[in-house]
Design an enzyme around this catalytic site. Structure first.
Site, PDB file in Angstrom:
ATOM      1  N   VAL A 272      -3.931  -4.927  -2.169  1.00 56.90           N
ATOM      2  CA  VAL A 272      -5.006  -5.876  -1.866  1.00 56.90           C
ATOM      3  C   VAL A 272      -5.905  -5.375  -0.743  1.00 56.90           C
ATOM      4  O   VAL A 272      -5.485  -4.627   0.126  1.00 56.90           O
ATOM      5  CB  VAL A 272      -4.441  -7.257  -1.481  1.00 56.90           C
ATOM      6  CG1 VAL A 272      -3.577  -7.791  -2.615  1.00 56.90           C
ATOM      7  CG2 VAL A 272      -3.631  -7.200  -0.189  1.00 56.90           C
TER       8      VAL A 272
ATOM      9  N   THR B 192       0.855  -1.195   0.000  1.00 58.75           N
ATOM     10  CA  THR B 192       0.000   0.000   0.000  1.00 58.75           C
ATOM     11  C   THR B 192       0.881   1.231   0.000  1.00 58.75           C
ATOM     12  O   THR B 192       1.523   1.561   1.002  1.00 58.75           O
ATOM     13  CB  THR B 192      -0.925   0.007   1.226  1.00 58.75           C
ATOM     14  OG1 THR B 192      -1.726  -1.174   1.220  1.00 58.75           O
ATOM     15  CG2 THR B 192      -1.847   1.232   1.201  1.00 58.75           C
TER      16      THR B 192
ATOM     17  N   LEU C  95      -7.458   3.505  -5.256  1.00 58.33           N
ATOM     18  CA  LEU C  95      -8.658   2.866  -4.715  1.00 58.33           C
ATOM     19  C   LEU C  95      -8.369   2.211  -3.369  1.00 58.33           C
ATOM     20  O   LEU C  95      -9.215   2.236  -2.461  1.00 58.33           O
ATOM     21  CB  LEU C  95      -9.208   1.840  -5.703  1.00 58.33           C
ATOM     22  CG  LEU C  95     -10.513   1.153  -5.293  1.00 58.33           C
ATOM     23  CD1 LEU C  95     -11.618   2.172  -5.022  1.00 58.33           C
ATOM     24  CD2 LEU C  95     -10.962   0.155  -6.360  1.00 58.33           C
ATOM     25  N   LYS C  96      -7.178   1.635  -3.205  1.00 60.54           N
ATOM     26  CA  LYS C  96      -6.828   1.018  -1.926  1.00 60.54           C
ATOM     27  C   LYS C  96      -6.863   2.060  -0.807  1.00 60.54           C
ATOM     28  O   LYS C  96      -7.340   1.782   0.308  1.00 60.54           O
ATOM     29  CB  LYS C  96      -5.439   0.379  -2.010  1.00 60.54           C
ATOM     30  CG  LYS C  96      -4.927  -0.192  -0.692  1.00 60.54           C
ATOM     31  CD  LYS C  96      -5.819  -1.307  -0.147  1.00 60.54           C
ATOM     32  CE  LYS C  96      -5.359  -1.805   1.231  1.00 60.54           C
ATOM     33  NZ  LYS C  96      -4.059  -2.482   1.206  1.00 60.54           N
ATOM     34  N   LEU C  97      -6.377   3.272  -1.060  1.00 61.76           N
ATOM     35  CA  LEU C  97      -6.421   4.319  -0.034  1.00 61.76           C
ATOM     36  C   LEU C  97      -7.861   4.697   0.298  1.00 61.76           C
ATOM     37  O   LEU C  97      -8.192   4.942   1.464  1.00 61.76           O
ATOM     38  CB  LEU C  97      -5.645   5.552  -0.498  1.00 61.76           C
ATOM     39  CG  LEU C  97      -4.133   5.405  -0.617  1.00 61.76           C
ATOM     40  CD1 LEU C  97      -3.508   6.748  -0.973  1.00 61.76           C
ATOM     41  CD2 LEU C  97      -3.509   4.869   0.673  1.00 61.76           C
TER      42      LEU C  97
END
Length: 262
Positions: free
Chosen positions: A111, A87, A159-161
């Site tokens: 992920v 990340t 998008l992970k954040l």
């Protein structure tokens, strides 16, 4: 998370060589049919696909790009796909991809999910990069979970954040809601039961889960990345303050919820 991914890849028939910045952390994997390398360069030599799962962008850059001949870049061969699953910020991801050698395709693929999801192959994988590169990596990634193509390099990290900001702030909201429950005399167990049927249901699930692992320090790192370019996000900023005040940064984020309520 790296160890859980390794175990899943071995269980699904992949040949794996690992490297860890702290060598003793790879010791529990010694019983598996894998290689354990002393350097990033040794780990990636001859590989068809390389996965990075590290703390932050600085760690990823050091492992892949140097300095010195022990970095992965010294042994990456043209055509090897680098799948960056740590990340990091979307700008950091784009910079990293731009610095990779010609002929080494890169996929941005952080992920969603914890070690349990990695073990069962049910992670959410937020993939950013060209469809052609995704096509090269996707057969392996499907053994880890569901692959969601988000757009170009950096889109997966972005998008992970977003997902992590929502999850962490919901844990903060649950923390405060249970404080309200205590102040007005509602039994915490009853409060949790009621909240599990409402808008904080996923936060209750995460706070009461077993086998999950997301260190408070890493959650704080992710919120700092999320807030870097946001002019005003008071709820997220308050959640970050809560993380900074935690007694044990290495503990799982669920410890932000009073143990007596779980």
């Amino acid at each position: 998370m790296g160890s859980a991914i390794v175990r899943r890849l071995v269980a699904t028939g992949h040949r794996v060589t690992v490297w860890n910045r702290t060598a003793e952390k790879a010791t529990p994997l010694a019983g598996l049919d894998i290689g354990i390398a002393a350097t990033p360069a040794a780990a990636v030599a001859g590989a068809e696909l390389v996965i990075t799962m590290l703390t932050d962008a600085a760690a990823v850059e050091a492992a892949l790009l140097g300095p010195g001949d022990t970095a992965a870049v010294a042994a990456l061969r043209p055509g090897t796909v680098v799948v960056q699953m740590s990340t990091i910020g979307p700008d950091e991801m784009r910079t990293l991809a731009a610095r990779m050698p010609p002929g080494v395709p890169v996929l941005d693929a952080p992920v969603g999910g914890s070690v349990g999801a990695a073990g069962t192959g049910t992670l959410a994988i937020f993939a950013g990069g060209s469809p052609d590169v995704l096509g090269l990596a996707e057969p392996l990634l499907r053994d880890l979970g569901a692959v969601h193509h988000c757009g170009p390099i950096g889109a997966g990290s972005a998008l992970k954040l977003v997902v992590n900001a929502a999850m962490i702030t919901s844990i903060g909201a649950l923390h405060d809601t249970l404080a309200v429950a205590g102040a007005v005399g509602v039994d915490p167990a009853i409060a949790l039961q009621a909240l599990a049927a409402g808008p904080l249901d996923r936060a209750v699930q995460r706070a009461t889960a077993t086998g999950a692992s997301f260190a408070i320090a890493l959650a704080a790192k992710d919120l700092r990345l999320a807030l870097r370019d946001v002019p005003a996000a008071p709820v997220t900023a308050a959640a970050l303050d809560l993380l900074h005040a935690a007694a044990d940064p290495a503990a799982d984020i669920a410890t932000l919820i009073d143990l007596e309520t779980r």
